[in-house]
Scaffold this motif. Structure first.
Motif, mmCIF file in Angstrom:
data_model
loop_
_atom_site.group_PDB
_atom_site.id
_atom_site.type_symbol
_atom_site.label_atom_id
_atom_site.label_comp_id
_atom_site.label_asym_id
_atom_site.label_seq_id
_atom_site.Cartn_x
_atom_site.Cartn_y
_atom_site.Cartn_z
ATOM 1 N N SER A 70 0.653 -1.141 0.106
ATOM 2 C CA SER A 70 -0.042 -0.034 0.111
ATOM 3 C C SER A 70 0.908 1.190 0.075
ATOM 4 C CB SER A 70 -0.883 0.008 1.336
ATOM 5 O OG SER A 70 -1.974 -1.140 1.218
ATOM 6 N N SER A 71 1.968 1.255 0.416
ATOM 7 C CA SER A 71 2.979 2.359 0.474
ATOM 8 C C SER A 71 3.404 2.571 -0.848
ATOM 9 C CB SER A 71 4.104 2.161 1.408
ATOM 10 O OG SER A 71 3.773 1.913 2.808
ATOM 11 N N THR A 72 3.726 1.907 -1.784
ATOM 12 C CA THR A 72 4.406 1.879 -2.983
ATOM 13 C C THR A 72 3.425 1.635 -4.202
ATOM 14 O OG1 THR A 72 5.025 -0.223 -3.273
ATOM 15 C CG2 THR A 72 6.806 1.352 -2.194
ATOM 16 N N LEU A 73 2.157 1.213 -3.811
ATOM 17 C CA LEU A 73 1.437 0.727 -4.633
ATOM 18 C C LEU A 73 2.043 -0.343 -5.865
ATOM 19 C CD1 LEU A 73 -0.662 3.908 -5.211
ATOM 20 C CD2 LEU A 73 -1.330 2.045 -3.790
ATOM 21 N N THR A 74 2.504 -1.181 -5.359
ATOM 22 C CA THR A 74 3.127 -2.365 -6.364
ATOM 23 C C THR A 74 2.808 -3.642 -5.843
ATOM 24 O OG1 THR A 74 5.083 -2.123 -4.926
ATOM 25 C CG2 THR A 74 5.047 -0.724 -6.750
ATOM 26 N N LEU A 75 2.655 -4.505 -6.912
ATOM 27 C CA LEU A 75 2.365 -5.835 -6.502
ATOM 28 C C LEU A 75 3.413 -6.420 -5.722
ATOM 29 C CD1 LEU A 75 0.157 -8.210 -6.871
ATOM 30 C CD2 LEU A 75 1.439 -8.599 -8.972
ATOM 31 N N SER A 76 3.258 -7.104 -4.654
ATOM 32 C CA SER A 76 4.396 -7.665 -3.802
ATOM 33 C C SER A 76 4.301 -9.062 -3.657
ATOM 34 C CB SER A 76 4.408 -7.046 -2.290
ATOM 35 O OG SER A 76 3.086 -7.509 -1.957
ATOM 36 N N ASP A 77 2.969 -9.686 -4.017
ATOM 37 C CA ASP A 77 2.873 -11.069 -3.893
ATOM 38 C C ASP A 77 1.347 -11.477 -4.433
ATOM 39 O OD1 ASP A 77 3.282 -13.849 -3.490
ATOM 40 O OD2 ASP A 77 3.506 -13.872 -1.251
ATOM 41 N N SER A 78 1.232 -12.857 -4.647
ATOM 42 C CA SER A 78 -0.001 -13.428 -5.061
ATOM 43 C C SER A 78 -0.329 -14.564 -4.437
ATOM 44 C CB SER A 78 -0.121 -13.409 -6.510
ATOM 45 O OG SER A 78 0.759 -14.304 -7.215
ATOM 46 N N ILE A 79 -1.587 -14.975 -4.403
ATOM 47 C CA ILE A 79 -2.023 -16.211 -3.644
ATOM 48 C C ILE A 79 -2.829 -16.897 -4.702
ATOM 49 C CG2 ILE A 79 -3.163 -17.416 -1.699
ATOM 50 C CD1 ILE A 79 -2.811 -14.700 -0.189
ATOM 51 N N THR A 80 -2.260 -18.358 -5.130
ATOM 52 C CA THR A 80 -2.857 -18.970 -6.184
ATOM 53 C C THR A 80 -3.467 -20.167 -5.545
ATOM 54 O OG1 THR A 80 -0.588 -20.119 -6.688
ATOM 55 C CG2 THR A 80 -1.045 -17.973 -7.781
ATOM 56 N N GLY A 81 -4.014 -20.879 -6.589
ATOM 57 C CA GLY A 81 -4.516 -22.271 -6.344
ATOM 58 C C GLY A 81 -5.831 -22.275 -5.563
ATOM 59 N N LEU A 82 -6.326 -21.187 -5.142
ATOM 60 C CA LEU A 82 -7.515 -21.169 -4.287
ATOM 61 C C LEU A 82 -8.795 -21.098 -5.208
ATOM 62 C CD1 LEU A 82 -6.970 -18.623 -1.596
ATOM 63 C CD2 LEU A 82 -6.276 -21.142 -1.887
ATOM 64 N N GLY A 83 -8.869 -20.834 -6.464
ATOM 65 C CA GLY A 83 -10.039 -20.517 -7.239
ATOM 66 C C GLY A 83 -10.411 -19.081 -7.233
ATOM 67 N N TYR A 84 -11.429 -18.813 -7.587
ATOM 68 C CA TYR A 84 -11.850 -17.222 -7.572
ATOM 69 C C TYR A 84 -12.377 -16.964 -6.187
ATOM 70 C CZ TYR A 84 -14.719 -13.051 -8.011
ATOM 71 O OH TYR A 84 -15.140 -11.814 -7.998
#
Length: 217
Positions: A34-48
């Motif tokens: 939130s400080s830099t407004l950059t994507l830092s990670d993602s969480i996959t494999g859960l579906g929508y």
């Protein structure tokens, strides 16, 4: 031509020391600094993941797909547990292990430590909001708001109407102190200002100039 009054974005921010992350629902769940407004990670494999909520102390995130509920550690962005076959839109309870949810006309109390679930029927409900500073969860059923008292379990405290159409659905949003609520009535093209203590509509804003309302934030 479609006119949008406000854009409702599903983003959950969680504070860890000096770093702040925002978790954005979808496929995958995106973790944004939130400080830099950059994507830092993602969480996959859960579906929508259609809904994400934090528990009361911010130590666990609860994410829901159409069919399952997942617990996510916000410090590592990793799933830690899941309950298959159950899903709801959730808000935090008073205890870190307690969440409340709603799905398809049923209001749930969920213990995310033991996965014990209790429920009451609230027909036509699918939208849920926790009122700040009060032991209340507000659940919308089109033009009707049901107020659930969570001080000792869960019980329906009162219900009241905010719009003139039976199809005036949308979420409720509160002021920071919980004294005022705002609800959009999308079929009536109005926005209701609500005295949250007295559960009464104090002002109705005519939005007939807008051809399509989408939400309030």
């Amino acid at each position: 031509m479609k006119t949008t009054f406000t854009l409702l974005v599903a983003v959950l921010s969680v504070q860890f020391g000096l770093a702040q992350s925002a978790f954005v629902n979808g496929v995958p769940v995106s973790v944004v600094n939130s400080s830099t407004l950059t994507l830092s990670d993602s969480i996959t494999g859960l579906g929508y993941v259609s809904n994400i909520a934090s528990n009361s102390d911010g130590s666990i995130l609860v994410g829901s797909t159409w069919t399952s509920t997942f617990l996510i550690d916000p410090a590592t962005s990793l799933p830690t547990d899941s309950l298959q076959g159950f899903s709801s839109n959730s808000v935090y309870g008073n205890d870190p292990d307690e969440m409340f949810g709603v799905r398809s006309g049923t209001f749930y109390s969920i213990n995310i430590s033991t996965w014990a679930i209790d429920s009451i029927s609230l027909p036509n409900t699918d939208r849920i909001t926790r009122r700040p500073g009060a032991d209340e969860v507000w659940v919308c059923a089109d033009s009707t708001i049901h107020v659930v008292d969570i001080s000792t379990g869960m019980s329906l405290a009162t219900s009241f109407t905010t719009g003139s159409s039976p199809y005036d659905g949308s979420e409720v949003r509160f002021s920071a102190d919980g004294a005022t609520a705002i609800k959009m009535n999308w079929n009536s093209n109005t926005v209701a200002k609500i005295d949250a203590d007295n559960k009464t509509v104090t002002t109705m804003l005519d939005m007939s100039f807008a051809s399509n309302l989408s939400g309030v934030e």
